[in-house]
Design an enzyme around this catalytic site. Structure first.
Site, PDB file in Angstrom:
ATOM      1  N   GLU A   1      86.521  40.774  58.482  1.00 37.46           N
ATOM      2  CA  GLU A   1      87.436  40.112  59.417  1.00 37.46           C
ATOM      3  C   GLU A   1      87.728  38.671  58.947  1.00 37.46           C
ATOM      4  O   GLU A   1      88.856  38.192  59.069  1.00 37.46           O
ATOM      5  CB  GLU A   1      86.831  40.155  60.830  1.00 37.46           C
ATOM      6  CG  GLU A   1      87.535  39.352  61.894  1.00 37.46           C
ATOM      7  CD  GLU A   1      88.973  39.800  62.206  1.00 37.46           C
ATOM      8  OE1 GLU A   1      89.442  40.803  61.651  1.00 37.46           O
ATOM      9  OE2 GLU A   1      89.620  39.084  62.991  1.00 37.46           O
TER      10      GLU A   1
ATOM     11  N   ARG B   1     106.485  39.233  67.782  1.00 35.25           N
ATOM     12  CA  ARG B   1     106.622  40.648  67.438  1.00 35.25           C
ATOM     13  C   ARG B   1     107.399  40.883  66.145  1.00 35.25           C
ATOM     14  O   ARG B   1     107.405  41.995  65.610  1.00 35.25           O
ATOM     15  CB  ARG B   1     107.346  41.397  68.565  1.00 35.25           C
ATOM     16  CG  ARG B   1     106.642  41.342  69.881  1.00 35.25           C
ATOM     17  CD  ARG B   1     107.442  42.079  70.933  1.00 35.25           C
ATOM     18  NE  ARG B   1     107.486  43.497  70.665  1.00 35.25           N
ATOM     19  CZ  ARG B   1     106.573  44.365  71.051  1.00 35.25           C
ATOM     20  NH1 ARG B   1     105.537  43.951  71.748  1.00 35.25           N
ATOM     21  NH2 ARG B   1     106.691  45.636  70.768  1.00 35.25           N
TER      22      ARG B   1
ATOM     23  N   LYS C   1      91.483  37.278  58.099  1.00 38.13           N
ATOM     24  CA  LYS C   1      92.089  36.055  58.671  1.00 38.13           C
ATOM     25  C   LYS C   1      92.638  35.174  57.554  1.00 38.13           C
ATOM     26  O   LYS C   1      93.744  34.652  57.642  1.00 38.13           O
ATOM     27  CB  LYS C   1      91.067  35.228  59.464  1.00 38.13           C
ATOM     28  CG  LYS C   1      90.573  35.773  60.769  1.00 38.13           C
ATOM     29  CD  LYS C   1      91.623  35.843  61.843  1.00 38.13           C
ATOM     30  CE  LYS C   1      92.269  37.170  61.818  1.00 38.13           C
ATOM     31  NZ  LYS C   1      92.162  38.155  62.734  1.00 38.13           N
TER      32      LYS C   1
ATOM     33  N   ASN D   1     113.771  49.275  68.648  1.00 37.07           N
ATOM     34  CA  ASN D   1     112.420  49.058  68.129  1.00 37.07           C
ATOM     35  C   ASN D   1     111.857  50.434  67.790  1.00 37.07           C
ATOM     36  O   ASN D   1     111.851  51.320  68.647  1.00 37.07           O
ATOM     37  CB  ASN D   1     111.592  48.364  69.211  1.00 37.07           C
ATOM     38  CG  ASN D   1     110.101  48.293  68.900  1.00 37.07           C
ATOM     39  OD1 ASN D   1     109.298  48.214  69.814  1.00 37.07           O
ATOM     40  ND2 ASN D   1     109.738  48.313  67.658  1.00 37.07           N
ATOM     41  N   GLY D   2     111.425  50.603  66.545  1.00 33.45           N
ATOM     42  CA  GLY D   2     110.857  51.893  66.151  1.00 33.45           C
ATOM     43  C   GLY D   2     111.457  52.362  64.843  1.00 33.45           C
ATOM     44  O   GLY D   2     112.031  51.577  64.086  1.00 33.45           O
TER      45      GLY D   2
ATOM     46  N   CYS E   1     109.182  44.224  66.514  1.00 34.12           N
ATOM     47  CA  CYS E   1     110.531  43.954  66.975  1.00 34.12           C
ATOM     48  C   CYS E   1     110.481  43.606  68.456  1.00 34.12           C
ATOM     49  O   CYS E   1     109.757  44.241  69.214  1.00 34.12           O
ATOM     50  CB  CYS E   1     111.501  45.117  66.834  1.00 34.12           C
ATOM     51  SG  CYS E   1     112.096  45.339  65.169  1.00 34.12           S
TER      52      CYS E   1
ATOM     53  N   TRP F   1     111.441  43.018  62.859  1.00 37.83           N
ATOM     54  CA  TRP F   1     110.443  43.206  61.808  1.00 37.83           C
ATOM     55  C   TRP F   1     110.919  44.433  61.038  1.00 37.83           C
ATOM     56  O   TRP F   1     110.789  45.563  61.516  1.00 37.83           O
ATOM     57  CB  TRP F   1     109.057  43.425  62.412  1.00 37.83           C
ATOM     58  CG  TRP F   1     107.978  43.463  61.386  1.00 37.83           C
ATOM     59  CD1 TRP F   1     107.300  42.383  60.875  1.00 37.83           C
ATOM     60  CD2 TRP F   1     107.437  44.614  60.735  1.00 37.83           C
ATOM     61  NE1 TRP F   1     106.388  42.811  59.942  1.00 37.83           N
ATOM     62  CE2 TRP F   1     106.445  44.155  59.833  1.00 37.83           C
ATOM     63  CE3 TRP F   1     107.699  45.986  60.813  1.00 37.83           C
ATOM     64  CZ2 TRP F   1     105.715  45.020  59.025  1.00 37.83           C
ATOM     65  CZ3 TRP F   1     106.969  46.847  59.997  1.00 37.83           C
ATOM     66  CH2 TRP F   1     105.991  46.360  59.115  1.00 37.83           C
TER      67      TRP F   1
ATOM     68  N   LYS G   1     102.810  40.868  65.337  1.00 42.97           N
ATOM     69  CA  LYS G   1     101.746  41.366  66.210  1.00 42.97           C
ATOM     70  C   LYS G   1     102.168  42.723  66.773  1.00 42.97           C
ATOM     71  O   LYS G   1     103.323  43.099  66.651  1.00 42.97           O
ATOM     72  CB  LYS G   1     101.532  40.354  67.339  1.00 42.97           C
ATOM     73  CG  LYS G   1     100.121  40.369  67.855  1.00 42.97           C
ATOM     74  CD  LYS G   1      99.797  39.167  68.662  1.00 42.97           C
ATOM     75  CE  LYS G   1      98.405  39.265  69.199  1.00 42.97           C
ATOM     76  NZ  LYS G   1      97.386  39.132  68.149  1.00 42.97           N
TER      77      LYS G   1
ATOM     78  N   GLU H   1      95.762  36.786  55.940  1.00 45.18           N
ATOM     79  CA  GLU H   1      96.980  36.914  56.731  1.00 45.18           C
ATOM     80  C   GLU H   1      97.630  35.588  57.044  1.00 45.18           C
ATOM     81  O   GLU H   1      98.847  35.488  57.026  1.00 45.18           O
ATOM     82  CB  GLU H   1      96.793  37.793  57.983  1.00 45.18           C
ATOM     83  CG  GLU H   1      95.746  37.380  58.962  1.00 45.18           C
ATOM     84  CD  GLU H   1      95.551  38.401  60.091  1.00 45.18           C
ATOM     85  OE1 GLU H   1      96.332  39.336  60.252  1.00 45.18           O
ATOM     86  OE2 GLU H   1      94.560  38.253  60.827  1.00 45.18           O
TER      87      GLU H   1
ATOM     88  N   HIS I   1      78.728  45.716  42.510  1.00 40.45           N
ATOM     89  CA  HIS I   1      79.297  46.953  41.966  1.00 40.45           C
ATOM     90  C   HIS I   1      80.753  46.774  41.566  1.00 40.45           C
ATOM     91  O   HIS I   1      81.481  47.756  41.403  1.00 40.45           O
ATOM     92  CB  HIS I   1      79.159  48.088  42.991  1.00 40.45           C
ATOM     93  CG  HIS I   1      77.733  48.417  43.304  1.00 40.45           C
ATOM     94  ND1 HIS I   1      76.900  49.033  42.404  1.00 40.45           N
ATOM     95  CD2 HIS I   1      76.977  48.167  44.405  1.00 40.45           C
ATOM     96  CE1 HIS I   1      75.695  49.174  42.946  1.00 40.45           C
ATOM     97  NE2 HIS I   1      75.722  48.646  44.158  1.00 40.45           N
TER      98      HIS I   1
HETATM   99  N1  GLU Z   1     113.812  50.370  62.245  1.00 40.50           N
HETATM  100  C1  GLU Z   1     114.445  49.209  62.752  1.00 40.50           C
HETATM  101  C2  GLU Z   1     114.809  48.239  61.629  1.00 40.50           C
HETATM  102  O1  GLU Z   1     114.327  48.281  60.555  1.00 40.50           O
HETATM  103  C3  GLU Z   1     113.570  48.522  63.794  1.00 40.50           C
HETATM  104  C4  GLU Z   1     112.227  48.128  63.221  1.00 40.50           C
HETATM  105  C5  GLU Z   1     111.081  47.856  64.195  1.00 40.50           C
HETATM  106  O2  GLU Z   1     111.085  48.181  65.346  1.00 40.50           O
HETATM  107  O3  GLU Z   1     110.057  47.297  63.743  1.00 40.50           O
HETATM  108  O4  GLU Z   1     115.604  47.398  61.799  1.00 40.50           O
END
Ligand code: GLU
Length: 626
Positions: free
Chosen positions: A488, A27, A492, A102-103, A2, A76, A621, A495, A511
């Protein structure tokens, strides 16, 4: 994850906010929005849309807002699907207070239930929205915005957040708080900014203050600001001078950031090595030389090493772990999240080496809290100066420069090479003779030329990548230093090109994963001579034979002058491509030279498949959530 931006000043805020969001789009990019205060538009204008920043930017441009303060967000999603209504900013019931966040708020469900019972109406499925309603309640009870944010931080304790609040009733102030997610103040002549990353305001200032966990920022339209603790005491803070230039965070003539960053790798190698060896070739690391207590730890206590990382950094860490082993260390590289949630304990004799591009990866920071609680010594390898990871013990910077492409490339190279220098710096203290270290640093200086030679073949590698357009699945196999490269390389490809890809030891293919091999499956094999373990090459080659015998399509990464690999397989069933990289004489350096063509392969495959290389689906990221 975010991206948050806030602006307050005398100029129109919308342009600054949108520009900031564009810089932070790496982000998160599932939706975006802005909240603007405009005295003529009561009370608060909120414009938000699912999708990229461009959708919100167009909507904002259409209404030509003139307000001089606002907040913005590129998301995000963690709670609630990406949609218009879940996009930030989120407002209170009256639409006069808005927040970006964000969080993750761990107790949001209980809070939402309680607030709903009290009569609040929720518009979204996000955790974030509780913040707006909590602020509304505190404000209704007579608290000013700063106190309301302070009280809110107590209620959401246990969660992670960087948040910025705006209130139509106090148009001259934005209030921010920070706990576990990054937040910076930008001090510009044009006004004051708040952002998850200083890139958002770098075009307007090189002066920034990084908020620490437990700090709040109050920024005002008259260009004053305060940094206080959650319990309202003035809190010390430094003004940091941002060293990078604007062109470092712009694509320039490249189509994608990823391509630009791949091409930068020879310079990255030069910067990693710059000033880090003496005239006689010994390694010098400031993070060791200026820390006598760390030197004494190396000499008297160091017994074993634990490398921690996530994603690409973990694979770089596995590569470095092998180099530690070669120098006689007991070592393991572990996924930081697994370490954080396991009963694995570090000892006072363990050196912990956390590795991260951003220095803000939530899983790694949680792991580092565990390391700190155990009182263990750490040495970080980190790219972003001043990021949270740098607050744990000593370390070294990767000097890769800002990395914007979501798929990490140059940071991998910088981490592997920096890790090699760390191993030598530690080992030379006690175990190694000088000629050995000098021989390595001498060879490392030629690495940038080897990479330039590889990059000169980019068009050929791109053609191979384009041939993967319709491939349903891929396996990447390698042994020794080739193992982490295989993982890696597959990462790449997954993703950015979204081709299901597994990276594994060439030995372990038989295996299980060999069940996937058929004439549609492409197997990328890293077949390099490891001077320390010569048998690895022959063993990998025989694994390639096993694939060819089952009609698998094979791409080989080998060293220049290796004529054998092209002829492997039964008649008519040879590898379809051989990528030749210069010999670099050290296994750890070959991890870099073999990885770079695989970055180009993934880039070309993604482009031919019509993918957005810099903004791959579902990713972002700097993974700042758990
Ligand atoms: N939890 C918040 C949302 O889902 C922010 C997400 C984040 O920081 O990635 O909107």
């Amino acid at each position: 994850m975010c991206g948050i931006v806030g602006y307050i000043g005398q100029k129109s805020a919308a342009g600054f906010l949108i520009e900031g969001l564009e810089k932070l789009e790496y982000r998160g990019y599932d939706s975006a929005g802005v909240a603007l205060l405009d005295v003529e538009q009561e009370p608060l204008q909120i414009i938000k849309h699912q999708g990229k920043v461009a959708a919100t930017a167009a909507a904002v441009a259409a209404i030509k807002p003139t307000g001089t303060s606002g907040i913005a967000h590129t998301r995000w999603a963690t709670h609630g699907e990406p949609s218009d209504r879940n996009a930030h900013p989120h407002a209170d019931c009256r639409g006069t207070i808005a927040v970006v966040h964000n969080g993750q708020l761990t107790n949001y469900q209980a809070l939402k239930k309680q607030l709903t019972a009290q009569g609040h109406t929720f518009q979204s499925d996000t955790d974030t929205e509780v913040l707006a309603h909590l602020l509304e309640d505190f404000r209704k009870n007579g608290d000013d915005l700063v106190t309301a944010v302070q009280k809110t931080t107590q209620v959401i304790a246990g969660g992670t957040f960087a948040l910025v609040a705006i209130d139509a009733a106090t148009p001259d102030t934005l209030v921010a708080a920070c706990m576990g997610s990054p937040l910076y103040i930008g001090l510009a002549d044009d006004g004051l900014f708040l952002a998850s990353d200083h890139r958002a305001f770098r075009a307007h200032t090189d002066k920034s203050v990084q908020l620490k966990d437990g700090q709040m920022a109050i920024i005002n339209a008259d260009h004053t600001y305060r940094v206080v603790t959650f319990d309202n005491h003035q809190s010390p803070h430094d003004i940091q001078q941002l060293k990078y230039q604007l062109e470092d965070i712009e694509k320039g003539t490249y189509a994608t950031f990823m391509e630009k960053e791949i091409v930068e790798q020879p310079d990255v190698v030069r910067r990693v090595l710059d000033g880090r060896s003496t005239d006689d070739g010994m390694v010098r690391l400031g993070g060791i030389e200026t820390h006598p207590e760390f030197q004494s730890f190396i000499k008297k206590q160091l017994h074993d090493v634990l490398i921690l990382g996530c994603g690409t950094s973990l694979y770089a860490g596995e590569t470095v772990a092998r180099f530690f082993q070669e120098h006689g260390y007991e070592v393991q590289a572990m996924d930081a999240a697994e370490f954080a949630t396991s009963s694995f304990q570090v000892k006072p004799t363990t050196l912990v080496v956390p590795m991260s591009q951003s220095g803000t990866t939530a899983d790694l920071l949680v792991a580092m809290e565990k390391v700190k609680a155990a009182g263990a010594v750490s040495f970080s390898l980190v790219n972003v100066p001043g990021s949270k990871l740098t607050s744990y013990g000593t370390g070294m910077y990767l000097h890769a420069g800002p990395e914007t492409g979501v798929a990490s490339t140059k940071a991998f190279t910088a981490q592997v090479l920096s890790g090699a220098l760390l191993v030598l710096a530690l080992a030379q203290e006690s175990r190694l003779n000088a000629p050995h270290v000098a021989a390595f640093t001498e060879r490392a200086k030629t690495l940038s030329f080897a990479i330039e030679k590889i990059l000169a073949q980019s068009d050929d590698y791109k053609k191979i990548g384009q041939s993967l357009k319709d491939v349903p699945r891929m396996l990447y196999i390698g042994r020794g230093y080739g193992l982490a490269v295989a993982k890696e390389g597959a990462l790449k490809m997954m993703e950015i090109a979204r081709i299901p890809s597994l990276g594994m030891s060439a030995a372990s293919m038989k295996h299980g994963p060999i069940a996937l091999v058929d004439s549609e499956t492409v197997v990328v094999a890293i077949c390099i001579h490891d001077p320390k373990v010569p048998e690895l090459y022959d063993l990998t080659v025989s694994n390639v034979e096993q694939v060819l015998a089952r009609k698998g399509r094979v791409i080989i990464v080998a060293e220049e002058g290796d004529d054998r690999v092209a002829t492997l397989g039964p008649n008519g069933q040879h590898p379809e491509a051989v990528i030749s990289v210069p010999k670099v004489h050290y296994g750890i350096l070959s991890a870099i030279t073999t990885m770079i063509p695989l970055q180009i392969l993934a880039l070309a495959a993604a482009e031919v498949r019509g993918m957005n290389v810099d903004q791959p689906m579902n990713l972002a990221k700097s993974v700042t959530v758990l």
